[in-house]
Each structure stands twice: as C-alpha cells, then as structure tokens.
Design an enzyme around this catalytic site. Sequence first.
Site, PDB file in Angstrom:
ATOM      1  N   GLY A 276       0.832  -1.193   0.000  1.00 21.51           N
ATOM      2  CA  GLY A 276       0.000   0.000   0.000  1.00 21.51           C
ATOM      3  C   GLY A 276       0.869   1.246   0.000  1.00 21.51           C
ATOM      4  O   GLY A 276       2.039   1.202   0.408  1.00 21.51           O
ATOM      5  N   SER A 277       0.303   2.361  -0.469  1.00 23.48           N
ATOM      6  CA  SER A 277       1.103   3.587  -0.573  1.00 23.48           C
ATOM      7  C   SER A 277       0.266   4.847  -0.354  1.00 23.48           C
ATOM      8  O   SER A 277       0.658   5.929  -0.773  1.00 23.48           O
ATOM      9  CB  SER A 277       1.778   3.660  -1.943  1.00 23.48           C
ATOM     10  OG  SER A 277       0.809   3.612  -2.989  1.00 23.48           O
ATOM     11  N   GLY A 278      -0.903   4.694   0.289  1.00 23.06           N
ATOM     12  CA  GLY A 278      -1.717   5.859   0.601  1.00 23.06           C
ATOM     13  C   GLY A 278      -1.129   6.639   1.768  1.00 23.06           C
ATOM     14  O   GLY A 278      -0.009   6.369   2.226  1.00 23.06           O
ATOM     15  N   PHE A 366      -9.528  -3.505  -2.162  1.00 25.49           N
ATOM     16  CA  PHE A 366      -8.472  -4.011  -3.047  1.00 25.49           C
ATOM     17  C   PHE A 366      -7.721  -5.209  -2.456  1.00 25.49           C
ATOM     18  O   PHE A 366      -6.937  -5.843  -3.151  1.00 25.49           O
ATOM     19  CB  PHE A 366      -7.461  -2.898  -3.356  1.00 25.49           C
ATOM     20  CG  PHE A 366      -8.057  -1.694  -4.020  1.00 25.49           C
ATOM     21  CD1 PHE A 366      -8.975  -1.814  -5.057  1.00 25.49           C
ATOM     22  CD2 PHE A 366      -7.714  -0.416  -3.601  1.00 25.49           C
ATOM     23  CE1 PHE A 366      -9.528  -0.706  -5.668  1.00 25.49           C
ATOM     24  CE2 PHE A 366      -8.256   0.706  -4.197  1.00 25.49           C
ATOM     25  CZ  PHE A 366      -9.169   0.562  -5.238  1.00 25.49           C
ATOM     26  N   LYS A 473     -15.534   2.509  13.567  1.00 18.94           N
ATOM     27  CA  LYS A 473     -15.422   3.879  14.075  1.00 18.94           C
ATOM     28  C   LYS A 473     -15.624   4.920  12.979  1.00 18.94           C
ATOM     29  O   LYS A 473     -16.059   6.047  13.249  1.00 18.94           O
ATOM     30  CB  LYS A 473     -14.076   4.079  14.772  1.00 18.94           C
ATOM     31  CG  LYS A 473     -12.845   3.731  13.919  1.00 18.94           C
ATOM     32  CD  LYS A 473     -12.272   4.897  13.190  1.00 18.94           C
ATOM     33  CE  LYS A 473     -11.092   4.466  12.342  1.00 18.94           C
ATOM     34  NZ  LYS A 473     -10.404   5.595  11.701  1.00 18.94           N
ATOM     35  N   ARG A 537     -10.815  11.968   7.996  1.00 19.05           N
ATOM     36  CA  ARG A 537     -11.366  12.384   6.707  1.00 19.05           C
ATOM     37  C   ARG A 537     -12.863  12.089   6.602  1.00 19.05           C
ATOM     38  O   ARG A 537     -13.584  12.771   5.887  1.00 19.05           O
ATOM     39  CB  ARG A 537     -10.599  11.715   5.565  1.00 19.05           C
ATOM     40  CG  ARG A 537     -10.711  10.203   5.489  1.00 19.05           C
ATOM     41  CD  ARG A 537      -9.920   9.677   4.291  1.00 19.05           C
ATOM     42  NE  ARG A 537     -10.091   8.242   4.098  1.00 19.05           N
ATOM     43  CZ  ARG A 537      -9.236   7.339   4.540  1.00 19.05           C
ATOM     44  NH1 ARG A 537      -8.175   7.714   5.218  1.00 19.05           N
ATOM     45  NH2 ARG A 537      -9.435   6.041   4.313  1.00 19.05           N
ATOM     46  N   ASN A 538     -13.341  11.063   7.307  1.00 16.14           N
ATOM     47  CA  ASN A 538     -14.775  10.780   7.290  1.00 16.14           C
ATOM     48  C   ASN A 538     -15.562  11.943   7.889  1.00 16.14           C
ATOM     49  O   ASN A 538     -16.595  12.362   7.365  1.00 16.14           O
ATOM     50  CB  ASN A 538     -15.048   9.480   8.065  1.00 16.14           C
ATOM     51  CG  ASN A 538     -14.497   8.270   7.354  1.00 16.14           C
ATOM     52  OD1 ASN A 538     -15.159   7.689   6.530  1.00 16.14           O
ATOM     53  ND2 ASN A 538     -13.256   7.903   7.665  1.00 16.14           N
ATOM     54  N   LYS A 569     -11.164   7.011  -0.421  1.00 19.50           N
ATOM     55  CA  LYS A 569     -12.574   6.642  -0.312  1.00 19.50           C
ATOM     56  C   LYS A 569     -13.023   6.547   1.147  1.00 19.50           C
ATOM     57  O   LYS A 569     -12.218   6.439   2.065  1.00 19.50           O
ATOM     58  CB  LYS A 569     -12.815   5.288  -1.011  1.00 19.50           C
ATOM     59  CG  LYS A 569     -12.469   5.307  -2.505  1.00 19.50           C
ATOM     60  CD  LYS A 569     -13.358   6.244  -3.278  1.00 19.50           C
ATOM     61  CE  LYS A 569     -13.038   6.218  -4.765  1.00 19.50           C
ATOM     62  NZ  LYS A 569     -13.866   7.190  -5.513  1.00 19.50           N
ATOM     63  N   GLN A 571     -16.343   4.986   4.029  1.00 16.01           N
ATOM     64  CA  GLN A 571     -17.422   4.038   4.230  1.00 16.01           C
ATOM     65  C   GLN A 571     -18.768   4.771   4.013  1.00 16.01           C
ATOM     66  O   GLN A 571     -18.814   5.996   3.987  1.00 16.01           O
ATOM     67  CB  GLN A 571     -17.368   3.461   5.649  1.00 16.01           C
ATOM     68  CG  GLN A 571     -16.316   2.365   5.816  1.00 16.01           C
ATOM     69  CD  GLN A 571     -14.896   2.890   5.814  1.00 16.01           C
ATOM     70  OE1 GLN A 571     -14.670   4.033   6.130  1.00 16.01           O
ATOM     71  NE2 GLN A 571     -13.953   2.048   5.443  1.00 16.01           N
TER      72      GLN A 571
END
Length: 621
Positions: A276-278, A366, A473, A537-538, A569, A571
């Site tokens: 992963g690289s986010g 993914f 959460k 971010r949510n 992205k 939820q």
Amino acid sequence: MLESIASGMSPPAKGGPGSPAETARTSAGNGPHLVPSQRVLKLWRSAQAVCFDIDCTVAKNDQLDLLAEFMGVGDQVAAITSSAMDGTMSLEAALEQRLEVINCTPSDIQAFLKAHPAESRLTTGAKQLIQQLQARGVAVYLISGGFRELCLPIVRALGVPPKNLFANRMNFQVDDETGEVTKLVGFDLREPTGHQGGKPLAIARLRELFPYETVVMVGDGITDLEAVQQTGGADMFVGFGGVVAREVVMQAADWFVTDFQVLSEALPRHRVAMIGSGAWACAAVKLIAENMAAAEAADKFVSEVRMYVHEEEVGGRKLTDLINESHVNEKYMPGCFLGANVVACSDLLEAAKDASVLVFCAPHQFIHRMVKTLAGHVSKDAIAISLTKGMRVRPEGPQLISELIRKELGLDCSVLMGANIAADIAKGELSEATIGYNVLQNAQLLKDIFERPSFYTTLVPDPVGAEMCGTLKNIVALAAGFVEGMGYGPNTKAAIMRAGLNEMRRFAKALYPTVRDETFFESCGVADLIATCYGGRNRLVAKEFVAAELAGAPASFAELEVKLLNGQKLQVNRIVNQQLPASAVVGYRDAALLPMHSSADHQSSDDLRSLALASSAQMEP
C-alpha cells in the site's frame, strides 16, 4: 531464582529419544555435521531458549583450570579436566579431585578475578551472538559444571541475568574460634550441575517453569552433549570447537561449529514489505523505515523496505520513479520523507519477494485481489499484519481483512489499529496504536517493527475486537461530521460519540462473541474514535456534505471524495446514500425506526429536525 529449583520436578517429554533433533541426527547419519540440515537450521532459527556451556565455549578457558594455573597447579588439574570432558572420569569425581588439588581460599579467588577480568576471558563472538539472541526475544541461559564464584563475572559481562545461571557452589570451612573462612571443603551437591546428567536435568526444570517449545544446547564437552541424549533435555545440540575440538562431540553434534559467527549468520534477518502507498501507508512505512535503518536493528532486520505502489502518473511522471528519487510520495503524503531505505515497486510480487513480514495498508476493497495475486508466492514462515480499516461484505456474510489474509495466504495475521491520523504521525507527533494478536511471539516482533519514541504500541490478545473497532469507528465519525456541519456543539457531538461507541461494542460482540469489552478502552477503541471524530477524513467529508446541502448546493459523497481527499474513499450508510437527511443523526433512536426512502421522496429536513429535537430529551444518559 534458578538456583532454587534444584529439587525434584518431573521432566516433560522434550528432547532425548524421539525428539526432532534426535530424529534429525538419526536421519543425517554420522558426523561431523559442519553444514546444518534444513531441519536443524529451522530448529536453531525457531529456538525460544538457548543454553550455553561456559568453560571452553563462551569463555576461552576452563575457569577452574585457569584458577589452578593461577594457584600453580595447572598441569595437574588440566589432566583431570580432560578426563571428565572425554568421558573417562565421572563429573563428580573430577570436580572433587580438582578442588582438592587447587585448595584455594576466598581471598585467592578474589585475587584471581582481579588478575583475570571477565572480558579478557570471553570467547570471540560469544557476547555478540548472545546479544543477537536476546534482541530476538530468545531466552539465554548459562549451564556450567564449574562454579558460580568464577562464572558470575562472565555472566554479567555477557549481559545475561545472574538468575539465568546454573552452576555449582564451593563450600568453605569457617574457623570456630575466629569466624574466618580457612579452607575449601568441597562443593554443594544439591546443584544439578554437580552430577552426571545435570545439564539435561537443569533444562528439564527450566521447561517446567517456562513453556519453551524449542531449546538448544551449545557446548564443547560430553556433559553438554548429554543435554540432548536424555528425555526432558534440549531439542538440539550445537557442538562448539572454537577452543577445543573434541572428537566425540564433533561426531555426535547435530551441528558442529568452530566460530560463533557461523551461528550469528544463520539467524534469520527479517525483511518487511509494505503493501500500500496511501497516506496511512506512507506514515506507517516511515516508522518502519526508521526502525529498520537503526544500527541496533542490523542483526535482526534487513534495512531495505519495499513498498508496493499502484502505478499512476503525477505531473507526467511515474509515481514510483518520483518516490525512489525523492523518497517522498507527493500525491498522498507530500512533504513526508519516507526514508532512504524505502524502495517503491509497482510489481506486487517484487515488493513482497523474500519478505518475512507483510504489512497490508491498502483500501479494503483491493485486498482480496492483492492476496489472490500473492497466494503461492510468499514464504509459509512469513507473518502478516493488517493496518486496513474496513470489512469485506459478501453475500455469505462479512469478512474481516485479517481473516481474508489468513485464509488466502495461510499466514498468521495480526492487526494494528488506533488513533492514527496519518499526517500527525508523519510529523512525529505523539501517537499510539493497539496490536491485536493471536501469536504473542509474532506480536512482539511487530512491536519492534512499529514502535518509535513518538509512536507507542500496546499488545492485546484480541485481533478481532481491535479490527472491529477500526472498521466501525468511521461510521460514527460520519455522524460526528453531520452534527458538526449542522452547527451543533460539543454536547451533541459527545452524545453521538458515546452512543456510537456503545453500538460499536454491541455490534462487534453480536458478530464475534469472543470480542473483549476491554479492547474498546484501548487506543484501537475509544482513542481512535475520538481522533477520527475530530480529525479524520470521514468527519471532514460528512461536515462538508451537510454544509453544501444547507447552502443549497448539494454535492454527492463521490464528488466530495475527489474534491477533499485526492481520490481516497470512505465508508457509507443511509445518510450518505441520501436515504435519510443528515439531521436524522441527532434523533438517531427514532430515525433508526423510519422506513428507508429514496433521495427523491424522503421526509423534509425540518420534519426530521423536529423529530430529532423532540426525542433528544429521551436520549440515553
């Protein structure tokens, strides 16, 4: 502690005939085994405890012989020692005869220790090997047929706790008139090491105290070889000939070495791969890279950390090229130096090649495709850890990401969850996380990989509970964003967070009854919820969603993800899908009972706001 366990405990069925090492010796044929078999090598690498002899092993002399030389009777005592080590004289008889010849006093011993400092008596490479083993969490013991009075300085010089020494004790006679010690009168026969077969007995008693699966004995003499020849003893014997090479030991040892460096080089060095690289993956790989590059990690870890990066173009150039040149992921974590030892790979299999620790930190949607690609291409001895917060939803029921990884790759998979706002961690702000584990030994290794002075980790034997906290959460964080966007204050937000935490716990336990209540009070639970509801971010997107609606310019969550999150992205739930207005969140108990509506015919915000306000007085305390 250990010297107090000399009285009878029945040995467990470890070591000796039928043990893995005994089978390996039988199948390998006669020695010397200068190159270990794969089975012996695996035993060495998986050892939970290693027991070393002292004389002519970790120390380059026989300590009693050296004392005898100091006392002027060296040749006479050395001949007796040789008979004991070759098996032509019993250990008890040899010890008695040597002490009679030496006939020392406590003051003689003090003078000897001053003339022969412990560091000068160590065998080359012994201290380094022991430090490597201890750094891996391997318990180290010293089991000697010699005497504590001579061995303790060596034990301390090696960095081994004195309580981990098995050795004999000298007995001295005290003058009745003066109260002074006058002469040596033998040794304490209650110690197991004072008798033939004492070393396997000492190991058996260790196993009564500690649940060691694999114990290795390292030594130069026949009494050390006995450790694997009796039931209850060691599982493998490494013969050491760096000081004295004894033929009987050379032929019978599972593995015979003359240099401790050989054993050091055979210990595994862990290679860590980041999948992963986010933003969160970049913050996590920064922690990992700093630990892997540390000088004290060189014996345990490979410095290079490969990071799988989904290839895309940034400013007309490949993202992997940009990362490998600047060691910064300008798209997902601009300004954060990942580490010069981080190598970006666009090929998933190349990133995971030879890795013994796989760190999954990619969007949950993914992961299934990734593990299908990796299946059959990772070591069966590797372990995994998931940093991914989310759940795979299937027609047959939900599946945690760690469960998916375990099922598809056959690896033990822990989880790391907590109050982990990526940007704050990247800046070095104090943060913490919970490692939920099934196998404690693996969790301890993972703690070494992640923990930094500004990033604390706590180990919890509840991987499912920790992962459920991280999964659920974000839904509560959306609710926190909704109330913030509608202008409500901290009281309303606190009520939503409290109710949300309770729902998280109830829902997790409904799906997985083994989940522990205590887990929700760890960083993965309440701390992560607080951080996400105030800085995640949510919350941000949910707040802007409501603000846009109230401003008369509604925007979809997909549009806001592009605008605010650079493609990351979130939820979703009923409000996100516009099946209920955002105002329903402050009347969550009554709104939950409403039928689902399409975005075209749902009730007005004013109606639901009235419903919510009317019900707020009845909210749970």
